[in-house]
Motif scaffolding. Structure first.
Motif, mmCIF file in Angstrom:
data_model
loop_
_atom_site.group_PDB
_atom_site.id
_atom_site.type_symbol
_atom_site.label_atom_id
_atom_site.label_comp_id
_atom_site.label_asym_id
_atom_site.label_seq_id
_atom_site.Cartn_x
_atom_site.Cartn_y
_atom_site.Cartn_z
ATOM 1 N N ASP A 28 0.971 -1.404 0.043
ATOM 2 C CA ASP A 28 -0.041 0.158 0.099
ATOM 3 C C ASP A 28 0.806 1.220 0.024
ATOM 4 O O ASP A 28 1.763 1.570 1.066
ATOM 5 C CB ASP A 28 -0.862 -0.250 1.086
ATOM 6 N N ASN A 30 -0.212 4.408 -0.225
ATOM 7 C CA ASN A 30 -0.917 5.567 0.152
ATOM 8 C C ASN A 30 -0.593 6.734 0.804
ATOM 9 O O ASN A 30 -0.734 7.656 1.169
ATOM 10 C CB ASN A 30 -2.397 5.086 0.241
ATOM 11 N N ASN A 31 0.490 6.131 2.019
ATOM 12 C CA ASN A 31 0.690 6.990 3.181
ATOM 13 C C ASN A 31 2.054 7.522 2.955
ATOM 14 O O ASN A 31 3.013 7.184 2.148
ATOM 15 C CB ASN A 31 0.988 5.880 4.408
ATOM 16 N N TRP A 33 2.886 10.924 1.965
ATOM 17 C CA TRP A 33 3.247 11.876 0.863
ATOM 18 C C TRP A 33 3.148 13.282 1.255
ATOM 19 O O TRP A 33 2.717 13.639 2.483
ATOM 20 C CB TRP A 33 2.070 11.770 0.037
ATOM 21 N N ASN A 57 -2.038 11.407 3.568
ATOM 22 C CA ASN A 57 -2.084 10.413 3.024
ATOM 23 C C ASN A 57 -3.199 10.332 1.972
ATOM 24 O O ASN A 57 -4.010 11.076 1.721
ATOM 25 C CB ASN A 57 -2.587 9.274 4.121
ATOM 26 N N LEU A 58 -3.117 9.688 0.926
ATOM 27 C CA LEU A 58 -3.909 9.322 0.090
ATOM 28 C C LEU A 58 -4.855 8.331 0.182
ATOM 29 O O LEU A 58 -4.798 7.322 1.096
ATOM 30 C CB LEU A 58 -2.914 8.821 -1.397
ATOM 31 N N PRO A 59 -6.204 8.050 -0.326
ATOM 32 C CA PRO A 59 -6.410 8.864 -1.770
ATOM 33 C C PRO A 59 -6.817 10.518 -1.274
ATOM 34 O O PRO A 59 -7.198 10.582 -0.063
ATOM 35 C CB PRO A 59 -7.758 8.392 -2.090
ATOM 36 N N ARG A 171 -7.758 8.056 -5.752
ATOM 37 C CA ARG A 171 -7.634 6.494 -5.697
ATOM 38 C C ARG A 171 -6.595 6.122 -5.092
ATOM 39 O O ARG A 171 -5.471 6.548 -5.309
ATOM 40 C CB ARG A 171 -8.086 5.814 -7.055
ATOM 41 N N ASP A 172 -6.560 4.645 -4.935
ATOM 42 C CA ASP A 172 -5.489 3.886 -4.191
ATOM 43 C C ASP A 172 -4.241 3.740 -5.137
ATOM 44 O O ASP A 172 -4.327 3.831 -6.634
ATOM 45 C CB ASP A 172 -5.963 2.465 -4.100
ATOM 46 N N LEU A 173 -3.192 3.654 -4.435
ATOM 47 C CA LEU A 173 -1.747 3.481 -5.157
ATOM 48 C C LEU A 173 -0.831 2.560 -4.564
ATOM 49 O O LEU A 173 -1.038 2.118 -3.237
ATOM 50 C CB LEU A 173 -1.081 4.927 -4.684
ATOM 51 N N LYS A 174 -0.287 1.571 -5.247
ATOM 52 C CA LYS A 174 0.449 0.234 -5.014
ATOM 53 C C LYS A 174 1.784 0.318 -5.517
ATOM 54 O O LYS A 174 2.027 0.838 -6.651
ATOM 55 C CB LYS A 174 -0.233 -0.746 -5.263
ATOM 56 N N THR A 712 -8.357 5.631 8.123
ATOM 57 C CA THR A 712 -9.466 5.690 7.050
ATOM 58 C C THR A 712 -10.903 5.500 7.256
ATOM 59 O O THR A 712 -11.767 5.960 6.510
ATOM 60 C CB THR A 712 -8.997 4.963 5.801
#
Length: 804
Positions: A28, A30-31, A33, A57-59, A171-174, A712
């Motif tokens: 993951d 997402n965190n 950034w 953090n994302l999204p 949206r999510d990022l991996k 989240t």
């Protein structure tokens, strides 16, 4: 403190990567950034100083954080919120052991015109804001040392959308790392071509990637597990003796005995685990969730799921999550789907773009059929800066990315190549439609392809003339349904959009049997709006191209050949505030308002689409002396409804033919209005509404009092104004101020009113028709969260949540 947190994030990433270094690592991403709203051309450089940038953090959607304004070029059609340009940066480390591996970054959606750099090296651009894409980071990574990824997001060209788009990495990022020999991205495709009660044939197609410099010998196989984790099938252990540099494709089959089928009522899921071994060592593993189901369309009898007729009871949904904007959130999406499921919805058309992948996972789990739609326009624009600018160059990659990502979802049962595409009016539509369908069928032949069409005369519809569509989807024009089989012989049909009916929760204009076209069609008198910018919640106001909800339901149910319907729309959404201008900034079309509060018509669908006993009575019973009030009731599982006012019967009524409600016209008296539904003379349900006094207190009700401490998760708190006796007060509104203590924060507030110009992030919110909403989000810490709501003259109300 921030430094320690960032160090812990890097350590967690390293541990995750190292622990799975021999196989596939999916992290993951997402965190951790940094974000800057604005443009700085130097921000792509690896050594750029981003220490003063905001940590998040994302999204993430930056547009929703703004105040609403009529001055933004997106206009209120785009939600009266800003676009602009933003930058995201993240510093991370990968271990030295990854030097001989392949590492890529996978984006599920960035709105829009994203450009990506790794350590200052430019990776590419992706214009379309609703599509997934990835980049290979391998050639440019520093191993055992810090790496910097930078993402520029440019949503500055406005207007570009007919609804609210949001802005950012929403949206999510991996981060995915594999060996040189591995299953390619989207490299497992599972179908179930043969199904009976004794067994199901599961077909597995593999795409194996070899990024090394020599041929390899490996063993490839798939195990299937049921929902309990029990292994129920194993494929052959295929020895691939010569995987060429580049890759190799292969197909295999296995059998599952006495299969449990996926359906909208019982969405049973299996898990396939595909493995690659080299010299007896596991080098890659991919897990794929799938369902065993069959479906087909019949030109005469509609839609069948698992060989059983099923009417498609669907709604259209845009992608925003109300006060959270476009940023995807699992808890918020699940809440929306739960509300729709309780209404009786069994299908969703995600309009007019591919949804988040995680949202399709939820649809698989909760039992929704899904129509995934690619585009709202092709080469001919609907807005000056929309996808028409990119269609020629990008449509092939975008539509293929959609299908490759989503083709294993059992919920996905149709592809749509577009919505009300302007090329349907000329011969360019024929060529482009065929091209798009060919692109889809080259990847997936198991699902039909449709397009949401407005022209239902063959000579006018050039997309239909392509001959490429498997199912014809028509928007509105229900008065022509009877003619469709004659105009298009042998074709299957679905109503891809119905209704476009308008309403505001809790607002009532009388008389209720006077239908209103609004906006008008140019032939009927202009409808004068309400001073408070509300629209009557009786089912009697609709756009000239649409109809009432009842009329659409009756038309679709009348004809067996109509496979079903997708109502416009399930929820209100930000943008497209027909029929008003500013300060209206979100839609009135929804069956559920933007805050997630059902409007009255919700219970019409529930009474028609579910078997649960329903008796719903409206409006509220706070009116003026001398008023004549139209009282409506939706019901099912009963023969009639009897109405009482202050204990006196006003008579029993049954639904006449072609009407889905009963109605009384009642001279108003304060007190109690009561309905009793009866079957064979026996009372089934009772519903009563009392006249309330002035507001005396605030009631807080949480949909969940326990949430996960993952940063989240959400609790949605409904706020109601009550009188001294505990009755809801629907005709008075108060300004509520919210505060939060403990490991949580206020993620947004709303009241469902489309013309409230207060920011959806404001901690103060005025109730609308006696209700409001507060959204509480967890932090990455356990503990007790206290939410307080206070208002002048009403004191305060407190509710406790637990983050665990």
């Amino acid at each position: 403190m921030k430094l320690i947190k960032n160090i812990l994030l890097v350590v967690a990433l390293l541990l995750s990567l190292i622990s799975s270094a021999q196989v596939r690592s999916i992290v993951d991403f997402n965190n951790g950034w940094k974000f800057f709203l604005g443009n700085d051309s130097l921000a792509s450089n690896a050594n750029y100083n981003d220490s003063k940038w905001r940590s998040l953090n994302l999204p993430h959607d930056w547009s929703i954080e703004s105040n609403f304004s009529s001055s933004f070029p997106a206009t209120n059609q785009g939600g009266a919120l800003p676009g602009g340009t933003g930058w995201y940066r993240k510093t991370f480390t990968v271990p030295l052991s990854f030097k001989n591996r392949i590492t890529r970054i996978e984006f599920d959606g960035v709105y829009k015109n994203s450009e990506v750099w790794i350590n200052g090296h430019y990776l590419g651009k992706r214009p379309y804001g609703y599509i997934n894409f990835s980049y290979d980071l391998t050639p440019h990574l520093n191993y055992g040392k810090p790496n910097v990824i930078a993402v520029k997001v440019d949503n500055s060209l406005q207007p570009d959308s007919r609804w609210y788009s949001g802005s950012g990495i929403y949206r999510d990022l991996k981060l995915v790392s594999t060996n040189n020999i591995a299953l390619a991205e989207a490299g497992v495709f599972i179908t179930t071509p043969v199904i009976n009660k004794n067994k199901a044939t599961v077909s597995v197609k593999y795409n194996v990637s070899n990024t090394g410099n020599q041929k390899e010998i490996v063993k490839l196989y798939t195990d299937v597990y049921d929902a309990t984790g029990k292994k129920v099938a194993t494929s052959k252990h295929i020895v691939l003796r010569s995987i060429p540099v580049g890759g190799y494709s292969y197909a295999d089959e296995l059998q599952i005995n006495t299969p449990l089928l996926w359906s909208t009522a019982k969405p049973y899921l299996y898990k396939a685990v595909t493995r690659i071994e080299r010299n007896g060592q596991l080098i890659d593993e991919v897990k794929t969730t799938f369902g065993i189901r069959s479906f087909h369309f019949d030109a005469a009898n509609g839609f069948f799921l698992n060989n059983q007729p099923l009417k498609i009871q669907g709604v259209c949904m845009h992608h925003d999550l109300g006060a959270l904007g476009a940023a995807y959130n699992h808890a918020a999406a699940k809440r929306q789907l739960k509300i729709l499921k309780e209404m009786g919805v069994n299908a969703i058309r995600f309009s007019h773009n591919p949804p988040a992948a995680a949202l399709l996972d939820l649809c698989d789990e909760m039992g929704f059929l899904v129509q995934v739609e690619a585009f709202d326009m092709w080469k001919k624009k609907k807005n000056k800066f929309d996808y028409n600018l990119y269609f020629d160059e990008w449509h092939e990659r975008d539509v293929q990315a959609m299908v490759l990502r989503d083709r294993n979802h059992p919920s996905v049962f149709m592809w749509s190549i577009g919505n009300e595409i302007r090329e349907q009016f000329d011969s360019t539509g024929t060529t482009i439609a065929k091209r798009l369908v060919d692109l889809i069928k080259a990847i997936d032949t198991t699902r039909p392809v449709t397009c949401a069409l407005t022209e239902n005369f063959p000579e006018k519809n050039f997309i239909w003339k392509s001959g490429a569509l498997d199912v014809l989807g028509f928007n509105y024009k229900l008065y022509d349904y009877a003619e469709l089989p004659n105009r298009f012989p042998g074709q299957s049909f679905v109503a891809t959009e119905t209704a476009s009916a308008l309403s505001s929760r809790g607002s009532y204009d009388m008389p209720s049997d006077s239908n209103r076209l609004w906006p008008p069609d140019g032939k009927t008198p202009t409808v004068k709006g309400n001073a408070d910018m509300s629209v009557s919640a009786y089912d009697h106001v609709y756009a000239y191209w649409g109809s009432s909800h009842e009329a659409a339901l009756l038309a679709v149910n009348k004809y067996k050949f109509m496979s079903g319907m997708f109502v416009w729309s399930g929820f209100d959404f930000i943008g497209e505030p027909v029929p008003y201008a500013w300060p209206a900034r979100s839609s009135y079309y929804g069956i559920v308002d933007l805050a997630g509060f059902p409007k009255d018509v919700y219970y019409l669908y529930q009474s028609e689409w579910t078997t649960k006993p329903v008796l719903y009575l409206f409006p509220h019973w706070n009116h003026n002396n001398g008023d004549t009030v139209d009282v409506w009731s939706y019901y099912n599982n009963a023969d009639e409804v009897e109405l009482f006012l202050n204990g006196k019967s006003l008579g029993s009524k049954s639904k006449p033919n072609d009407v889905l409600h009963v109605k009384w016209r009642v001279p108003y008296q304060p007190g109690v209005i009561k309905a009793i539904s009866k079957k064979n003379g026996k009372a089934i349900l009772t519903k009563e509404i009392r006249t309330s006094g002035t507001p005396a207190k605030i009631q807080l009700v949480a949909d969940r009092t326990k949430i996960k401490a993952n940063g989240t998760d959400l609790s949605f708190i409904t706020v109601k104004l009550l009188d001294k006796d505990g009755n809801p007060v629907p005709d008075a509104d108060q300004l509520i101020e919210f505060s939060v203590t403990g490991p949580g924060f206020l993620a947004g507030t709303d009241n469902g009113f489309p013309a409230d110009s207060t920011s959806l992030k404001n901690h103060k919110r005025k109730t609308w028709k006696g209700m409001a909403l507060a959204i509480i989000q967890s932090q990455q810490k356990k503990g007790n969260i206290t939410v307080t709501a206070k208002s002048a003259g009403l004191g305060m109300s407190v509710i406790s949540l637990k983050s665990e």
